[in-house]
Each structure stands twice: as structure tokens, then as C-alpha cells.
Design a protein around this motif. Structure first.
Motif, short mmCIF file in Angstrom:
data_model
loop_
_atom_site.label_atom_id
_atom_site.label_comp_id
_atom_site.label_asym_id
_atom_site.label_seq_id
_atom_site.Cartn_x
_atom_site.Cartn_y
_atom_site.Cartn_z
N UNK A 30 0.86 -1.18 0.00
CA UNK A 30 0.00 0.00 0.00
C UNK A 30 0.90 1.23 0.00
N UNK A 31 0.39 2.30 -0.57
CA UNK A 31 1.16 3.54 -0.65
C UNK A 31 0.95 4.37 0.60
N UNK A 32 2.04 4.84 1.16
CA UNK A 32 1.97 5.69 2.34
C UNK A 32 2.03 7.16 1.91
N UNK A 33 0.85 7.77 1.79
CA UNK A 33 0.82 9.19 1.46
C UNK A 33 1.08 10.00 2.73
N UNK A 34 1.29 11.31 2.55
CA UNK A 34 1.57 12.10 3.76
C UNK A 34 0.35 12.13 4.68
N UNK A 35 0.57 12.53 5.91
CA UNK A 35 -0.47 12.43 6.94
C UNK A 35 -1.72 13.24 6.58
N UNK A 36 -1.54 14.40 5.98
CA UNK A 36 -2.70 15.24 5.64
C UNK A 36 -3.61 14.55 4.63
N UNK A 37 -3.01 13.94 3.60
CA UNK A 37 -3.80 13.24 2.59
C UNK A 37 -4.47 12.02 3.19
N UNK A 77 1.35 15.50 -5.90
CA UNK A 77 1.86 14.90 -4.67
C UNK A 77 1.52 13.41 -4.62
N UNK A 78 0.32 13.05 -5.07
CA UNK A 78 -0.08 11.65 -5.09
C UNK A 78 0.81 10.86 -6.05
N UNK A 79 1.02 11.41 -7.24
CA UNK A 79 1.87 10.73 -8.23
C UNK A 79 3.30 10.63 -7.73
N UNK A 80 3.78 11.68 -7.06
CA UNK A 80 5.16 11.66 -6.53
C UNK A 80 5.34 10.54 -5.52
N UNK A 81 4.33 10.30 -4.69
CA UNK A 81 4.41 9.22 -3.71
C UNK A 81 4.50 7.86 -4.40
N UNK A 82 3.73 7.70 -5.49
CA UNK A 82 3.77 6.44 -6.24
C UNK A 82 5.12 6.25 -6.90
N UNK A 83 5.65 7.32 -7.48
CA UNK A 83 6.96 7.24 -8.15
C UNK A 83 8.06 6.92 -7.15
N UNK A 84 8.00 7.55 -5.98
CA UNK A 84 9.01 7.27 -4.96
C UNK A 84 8.97 5.81 -4.53
N UNK A 85 7.76 5.28 -4.38
CA UNK A 85 7.62 3.86 -4.00
C UNK A 85 8.19 2.97 -5.10
N UNK A 86 7.91 3.30 -6.36
CA UNK A 86 8.43 2.50 -7.47
C UNK A 86 9.95 2.55 -7.51
#
Length: 454
Positions: free
Chosen positions: A196-203, A282-291
Motif C-alpha cells: 500500500x502507498x503511504x501518502x503524507x499524513x494530511x492526505x 503529490x499523489x503521483x510523486x508518492x507512487x513514483x518514490x515507491x516505485x
């Protein structure tokens, strides 16, 4: 009774996508992946001649569907349009997303290119946010070995929490293992625990607030509530339209829900100083970082110099300062070669057809043919055919091989990347820049025909 109603509901959803089940026991498999990953080769290798093509309901995008049998079980394979994401930036992305969400395939096979696995993992992760029944097919393993790239598929499977199968579809390597993995997932009802993707706390907090609002209205067995909440948060109106189309539920009429979502967005902007317009980034950046993190753990490169050289080239041809000038210069050279280079073969073909026209005229005079017959066949049909071939064929014979060379070198996607920002300003997409190149060539050919006639 509940199980029967659920099965009937799923059948209705599949019928919306024209998935023709000949038996309730048929298994529907969605085949997803980035463009140019060998997805069509996998599809053709699995289905053979048992396939047909058509258009998606209400769309002009072509689809292919086929069947294959494995261990006495019939599978219906649906080839989704090649796409880099499911964020509904294009018709292809919307089709792929809607089929995975509402077509309810029993499993999704994602075909990835082993030579650029990191980029392909973005789509894999996005699909895992929608469904856990995913198998990753790492294709073109022969190409990655040739380039000195080793992929630890077992480690990749552990990181993603799903089965991973290395294949070389052109030679049929690994396809039997892929079929066995599908059979194991479907028949044994294997329980998967994908990442699962860990987005920042606010999201994350915002999603947690939206989920309880939409859960009583939407069907939990059709849509993933967290993924749907995320789409509503980033303002993806197309998912609301799809929910209306396939579930006959209009969230926009639930004012209390829409007002609450707007309040949550305002809190993100005012309290947490988050720009809502950049929320998707920001959502896409989290996915890219995970990848990237996963790719770093499973990929070993033995020829890093070659890859570093490619990245240095990318920094130049996609840079803000040099990207557009280089593109204009290169396309200008290609168009110049096309027009100037076409003059010589056009002249040769024109002379050849003129000489043939004279010979045909002499022949018609020799047989004493009526003048009207000569005018229709020679001055009408043959002369027009000669003009079209002389003027149209040489530019096409020069331009399309050059354009194909640019595609093979990987420059066309970079043109689309360079122009994506400007095309979005007029509500278009960077990929349409390639179509514009074709339009420019067409205009040039039309001008060439006009001056030729003069």
C-alpha cells in the motif's frame, strides 16, 4: 440468494463492456501494461487464433479479446489499451481504469518491460490500489539480459506482495508459468497482501474522513473505498461520471458529501497550507518514490555507463532551455529532407507516367477508339493516378521511415513530453503533438500538389 444477486450484478457490469461469457464458470482476465512492453505479443501467444477485435462501448478505441484453456478452465483475456497510468488523462487511461474498476475481472495481468521496470512499476502500483488480484508479467527478459540488467523476480514478488513471472513472450518462455499462476490465484482463491502507498499524513487523514461518507452509498464489492476517496479528493470528475454510468449512483446529487469534500479541501489549503491544484502531483510523486525504492532493491545493472549516457542525453533533449529548439531543428530537418528529397523521385515518376500516357494515347489512336473513351481512361483515370503517385508516394516513402527511426530511438515520447505542458494549456495532451506532425506533413504535401499543378 445474496451470492446469486452478487453474481448477477457482476455479470451486468461485465455486460456493460461487452464481455460475452459463454458459461458462468468462465474466468475474465484483464491484460494491462505500458505501451511497447510486448503486451500484444503476450496476448497473441496466449490466445492464438481464438480472438476478435472491436471497439469499446461508446469509444473509438479498438480492443482485442481472446480465449484460452488451461487445466480444463476457460479464460477470457481482455487486452486493455496500453497506458502509463490510470489517472484518466486520456481516453485510453479512462477505459483501462473503468474496466479494472467496473468490469470486475477475476484477475489483472500487468505486462512490464524488464528493460525499464521502474517506469512500469508506476502502473502496477496504481492497479494494486484498485484490486489485489494482480500478477506481474516481467516481459522481454532477453533484452534486459542483453543490456546487463538483472531483476530478482522473487524479491520483487516479496516487495509487491503479488506473483511475479519473468517471460519472453516472443519465444513462449514463462507463459506456462503465467497460466499456472493464474490458475492458482483463481481456483485456490489465494489470499494476497499487496503493498500500500503511504501518502503524507494530511492526505491520509482526508481520505479517512471521506471513506465513511461514501461507503454506505457505493458498493464495497465493486470499488475500493480508499482509492475512490483519493480520486474524489484530487478532483477527478471522470470517476463520478463512471460511477453514474456503471453503478447508476450519482454522488454529485449528495450535497452533504460534496460539501464535506470541499470543506476537507479548504482545510488542506488553509490549515495545512497545501495547494489543492498540486494535490495530484503529490499523489503521483508518492507512487513514483515507491516505485523507485522497489526498483533499487530488485534491479542490478552491470552496464551502468550505457544507462548513465542515456540519462545525460535525456537531460539535454528534454530540458526547458534546449528541448524545444532541438525538437524544432530536428523536425525541420526531417521535413526539409522529405520535401527536397521527394523532388527527384517525384520527377522520375512524373516523367515515367507522362511517357506512358503518350504511349497509351498512341495506342488508342491506333485502335481508333472514341475520343470520349480516351479522355475518360487516359486523361482522366490514368493521368490522375499518375499525379497522385508521383506527388504523394515519394514524401510518404521518405517521411514515415524517418519517423519510424525517431520512434525506435525513443525520441517521439520525448517530443510528447516536451510539448505536454503547452498542449495542456489548450485542454489537449502531449501525445497529440505527434498527430500534429502528421498534419503538418499533410499540409506540406497539399502545398506541394498546388505548386506542382501551377
Amino acid at each position: 440468494m445474496g451470492l446469486t444477486n452478487q453474481s448477477t450484478g457482476l455479470k451486468t457490469l461485465r455486460d456493460s463492456f461487452n464481455v460475452d461469457l459463454q458459461s458462468p464458470d468462465d474466468i475474465v482476465i484483464a491484460l494491462a501494461g505500458n505501451p511497447n512492453t510486448g503486451k500484444s505479443t503476450v496476448f497473441n501467444s496466449l490466445t492464438g487464433l481464438k480472438q476478435h477485435t472491436g471497439n469499446w462501448p461508446g469509444k473509438t478505441v479498438t480492443n482485442a479479446r481472446g480465449t484460452f484453456t488451461h487445466k480444463e478452465q476457460k479464460y477470457i483475456l481482455v487486452d486493455l489499451p496500453g497506458t502509463y497510468s490510470l489517472l484518466s488523462n486520456s481516453v485510453e487511461e479512462e477505459i483501462a481504469r473503468d474496466f479494472i474498476c467496473f468490469g470486475k475481472p477475476h484477475a489483472v495481468v500487468v505486462v512490464a518491460d524488464s528493460t525499464c521496470l521502474e517506469r512500469n512499476l508506476n502502473l502496477v502500483i496504481q492497479i494494486l490500489e484498485i484490486t489485489s488480484n494482480v500478477i506481474l508479467c516481467v516481459n522481454l527478459i532477453d533484452e534486459s539480459k542483453r543490456k546487463g540488467i538483472d531483476i530478482d523476480c522473487r524479491k520483487l514478488s516479496e516487495e509487491l506482495g503479488i506473483p511475479v513471472v519473468p517471460t519472453n513472450a516472443r519465444r513462449g518462455i514463462g507463459l506456462d508459468v503465467l497460466k499456472d499462476s493464474l490458475h492458482s490465484m483463481i481456483r485456490t482463491k489465494e489470499t494476497l497482501s499487496p503493498i500500500s502507498i503511504n501518502y503524507n499524513k494530511q492526505i491520509t487523514d482526508a481520505v479517512d474522513e471521506i471513506c465513511p461518507l461514501i461507503s454506505p452509498i457505493l458498493k464495497d464489492d465493486v470499488l475500493d473505498m480508499r482509492w475512490t476517496s483519493l480520486r474524489l479528493l484530487d478532483g477527478d470528475n471522470s470517476i463520478i461520471q463512471s460511477i453514474v454510468k456503471y453503478l447508476d449512483i450519482d454522488l454529485s446529487t449528495h450535497n452533504e458529501i460534496m460539501d464535506k469534500i470541499e470543506t476537507i479541501k479548504e482545510d488542506l489549503e488553509v490549515v495545512h497550507h497545501m495547494n489543492i491544484n498540486n494535490l495530484r502531483e503529490k499523489i503521483v510523486s508518492s507512487i513514483i518514490e515507491k516505485a523507485e525504492k522497489i526498483a533499487d532493491k530488485v534491479i542490478t545493472e552491470h552496464k551502468k555507463q550505457h544507462r548513465d549516457f542515456d540519462r545525460k542525453i535525456d537531460k539535454v533533449i528534454t530540458s526547458k532551455a534546449l528541448g524545444i529548439p532541438i525538437m524544432l531543428l530536428l523536425l525541420g530537418i526531417i521535413f526539409w529532407i522529405t520535401i527536397i528529397g521527394a523532388n527527384y523521385p517525384s520527377s522520375l515518376l512524373s516523367n515515367m507516367f507522362c511517357n506512358a500516357e503518350l504511349k497509351l494515347t498512341e495506342f488508342f489512336n491506333w485502335i481508333n477508339a472514341p475520343s470520349w473513351l480516351h479522355d475518360v481512361l487516359v486523361l482522366g483515370l490514368f493521368r490522375t493516378l499518375g499525379w497522385v503517385i508521383s506527388v504523394m508516394l515519394p514524401p510518404m516513402a521518405i517521411f514515415f521511415p524517418l519517423f519510424t527511426l525517431l520512434e525506435d530511438l525513443g525520441y517521439l515520447p520525448r517530443i510528447a513530453f516536451n510539448l505536454d505542458y503547452f498542449f495542456k494549456k489548450c485542454c489537449a495532451h502531449g501525445k497529440q503533438a505527434l498527430t500534429m506532425c502528421m498534419v503538418i506533413l499533410k499540409l506540406q504535401k497539399n502545398l506541394f500538389i498546388i505548386f506542382y499543378d501551377l
